[in-house]
Write an enzyme that holds these catalytic residues in place. Structure first.
Site, PDB file in Angstrom:
ATOM      1  N   LYS A  47      27.739 -73.728 -13.782  1.00  0.00           N
ATOM      2  CA  LYS A  47      28.614 -73.475 -14.554  1.00  0.00           C
ATOM      3  C   LYS A  47      28.669 -73.645 -16.028  1.00  0.00           C
ATOM      4  CE  LYS A  47      30.471 -71.296 -12.125  1.00  0.00           C
ATOM      5  NZ  LYS A  47      29.783 -70.079 -11.849  1.00  0.00           N
ATOM      6  N   HIS A 107      18.733 -75.314 -11.464  1.00  0.00           N
ATOM      7  CA  HIS A 107      19.969 -76.506 -11.751  1.00  0.00           C
ATOM      8  C   HIS A 107      19.602 -77.885 -11.520  1.00  0.00           C
ATOM      9  CE1 HIS A 107      22.977 -73.301 -12.468  1.00  0.00           C
ATOM     10  NE2 HIS A 107      23.302 -73.002 -11.240  1.00  0.00           N
ATOM     11  N   SER A 137      35.703 -74.873 -14.114  1.00  0.00           N
ATOM     12  CA  SER A 137      35.037 -73.707 -13.634  1.00  0.00           C
ATOM     13  C   SER A 137      34.253 -73.692 -12.215  1.00  0.00           C
ATOM     14  CB  SER A 137      33.882 -73.239 -14.611  1.00  0.00           C
ATOM     15  OG  SER A 137      33.189 -72.316 -14.245  1.00  0.00           O
TER      16      SER A 137
HETATM   17  P1  A3P Z   1      34.498 -69.943 -16.464  1.00  0.00           P
HETATM   18  O1  A3P Z   1      34.469 -70.107 -15.251  1.00  0.00           O
HETATM   19  O2  A3P Z   1      34.862 -71.145 -17.454  1.00  0.00           O
HETATM   20  O3  A3P Z   1      34.948 -68.659 -16.901  1.00  0.00           O
HETATM   21  P2  A3P Z   1      27.096 -70.277 -14.827  1.00  0.00           P
HETATM   22  O4  A3P Z   1      26.420 -68.887 -15.251  1.00  0.00           O
HETATM   23  O5  A3P Z   1      26.435 -71.343 -15.338  1.00  0.00           O
HETATM   24  O6  A3P Z   1      27.474 -70.259 -13.316  1.00  0.00           O
HETATM   25  O7  A3P Z   1      28.568 -70.201 -15.748  1.00  0.00           O
HETATM   26  C1  A3P Z   1      29.591 -69.522 -15.486  1.00  0.00           C
HETATM   27  C2  A3P Z   1      30.763 -69.736 -16.544  1.00  0.00           C
HETATM   28  O8  A3P Z   1      30.096 -69.031 -17.683  1.00  0.00           O
HETATM   29  C3  A3P Z   1      31.853 -69.110 -16.093  1.00  0.00           C
HETATM   30  O9  A3P Z   1      33.069 -69.974 -16.850  1.00  0.00           O
HETATM   31  C4  A3P Z   1      31.640 -67.762 -16.852  1.00  0.00           C
HETATM   32  O10 A3P Z   1      33.051 -66.923 -16.983  1.00  0.00           O
HETATM   33  C5  A3P Z   1      31.144 -68.202 -18.222  1.00  0.00           C
HETATM   34  N1  A3P Z   1      30.335 -66.971 -18.774  1.00  0.00           N
HETATM   35  C6  A3P Z   1      29.522 -65.964 -18.166  1.00  0.00           C
HETATM   36  N2  A3P Z   1      29.089 -65.321 -19.169  1.00  0.00           N
HETATM   37  C7  A3P Z   1      29.585 -65.566 -20.284  1.00  0.00           C
HETATM   38  C8  A3P Z   1      29.522 -65.122 -21.723  1.00  0.00           C
HETATM   39  N3  A3P Z   1      28.791 -63.929 -21.880  1.00  0.00           N
HETATM   40  N4  A3P Z   1      30.185 -65.721 -22.458  1.00  0.00           N
HETATM   41  C9  A3P Z   1      31.098 -66.773 -22.202  1.00  0.00           C
HETATM   42  N5  A3P Z   1      31.071 -67.442 -21.116  1.00  0.00           N
HETATM   43  C10 A3P Z   1      30.371 -66.719 -20.120  1.00  0.00           C
END
Ligand code: A3P
Length: 294
Positions: A47, A107, A137
């Site tokens: 996340k 991860h 998140s």
């Molecule tokens: P939130 O749940 O706070 O919205 P991962 O890819 O490591 O699983 O992380 C997911 C998090 O990154 C989520 O956060 C998601 O919305 C956010 N995320 C994904 N793409 C993004 C982007 N292009 N810009 C900003 N945040 C992004």
């Protein structure tokens, strides 16, 4: 295998780190992962912006050709190395079948990383995000992605998170472990908050690290295609192809909010105070500093 047997199971301890049960079962295969010198490892605590930086890198590798980057979903273009779920996915086999240069997602905390990645001196990009936003998140991700045990209430989940009893273990140990390794290996350590604040500055850092030059026009194109709004609508990045037994986007979408400071909408004052006290204890003595809002 019956889907009821696969999902919502308790995590299993691997060298002190709680992991999805089939990852634990297949651990020897994961440990034996064979890196190639030109692999680029994308490492994050869950996340923290994994999907975002993965899409940026695939676009860089394809010179900003957005159509080419829709050739497949992100988890096939950038395989999740340690994710082995019999009947569903095998990150190790996916990577074996990929041509070089490969983008490899992990991860894992440093102490569990397969040794061939260190031996081959692979370049690595680590993205860290502030703990409170990660906790929020992760809570919503636990709710929608059935690979995880049931999260319980937010209050309960926050305790589990602080105790490091979530999938991939302690956030504190993860970010500090990778920060220390940066001294001895080719690791570019980025922050989600910096990427939100100035995505172009961070993209240029990535290009420099990769020793790659791209024309301004392509840089801008990559920034456009990796904005939250565009990635949220892109089926190759928003995980909407994962449905039913794996993920329920109606509970919470994978592309949820994509902002910094959302923790303010979730933490009570009491939770905040307790969290900060524990945080300061856990992070004492490290030079690693986070911004919890921008
Ligand atoms: P939130 O749940 O706070 O919205 P991962 O890819 O490591 O699983 O992380 C997911 C998090 O990154 C989520 O956060 C998601 O919305 C956010 N995320 C994904 N793409 C993004 C982007 N292009 N810009 C900003 N945040 C992004």
């Amino acid at each position: 295998m019956d889907k009821n047997d696969m999902f919502r199971r308790e995590l299993v301890d691997v060298h002190g780190v709680p992991l999805f049960w089939t990852i634990a079962e297949e651990w020897s295969k994961i440990e034996g992962f064979e890196a190639r010198p030109d692999d680029l490892l994308i490492s994050t605590y869950p996340k923290s912006g994994t999907t975002w930086v993965s899409e940026i890198l695939d676009l860089i590798y394809n010179n900003g050709d957005a159509e080419k980057c829709k050739r497949d979903v992100i988890f096939n273009r950038v395989p999740f190395m340690e994710l082995i779920m019999p009947g569903y996915v095998n990150g190790i086999e996916q990577l074996e079948a990929l041509e070089s240069p490969r983008l490899v997602k992990t991860h894992l905390p440093v102490e569990l990383l397969p040794s061939s990645l260190w031996k081959n001196d692979c370049k690595m990009i680590y993205v860290a995000r502030n703990a409170k936003d990660v906790a929020v998140s992760y809570y919503h991700f636990y709710r929608m992605s059935k690979m995880h045990p049931e999260p319980g209430t937010w209050e309960e989940f926050l305790e589990t998170f602080m105790a490091g009893k979530v999938s991939f273990g302690s956030w504190y140990d993860h970010v500090k472990g990778w920060w220390e390794k940066k001294k001895d290996y080719r690791i570019l350590y980025l922050f989600y908050e910096d990427m939100k604040e100035d995505p172009k500055r961070e993209l240029l850092k990535i290009l420099k690290f990769l020793e790659k030059d791209l024309p301004e026009e392509i840089v801008n194109k990559i920034l456009y295609h990796t904005s939250f709004a565009i990635m949220k609508e892109n089926p190759a990045t928003n995980y909407t192809v994962k449905t039913g037994e794996e993920m329920d986007h109606s509970i919470s979408p994978f592309m949820r909010k994509g902002i910094s400071g959302d923790w303010k909408n979730q933490f009570t004052v009491a939770q905040y105070e307790r969290f900060e006290k524990h945080y300061n204890q856990q992070m004492e003595g490290t030079t690693l500093k986070f911004r919890a809002e921008i």
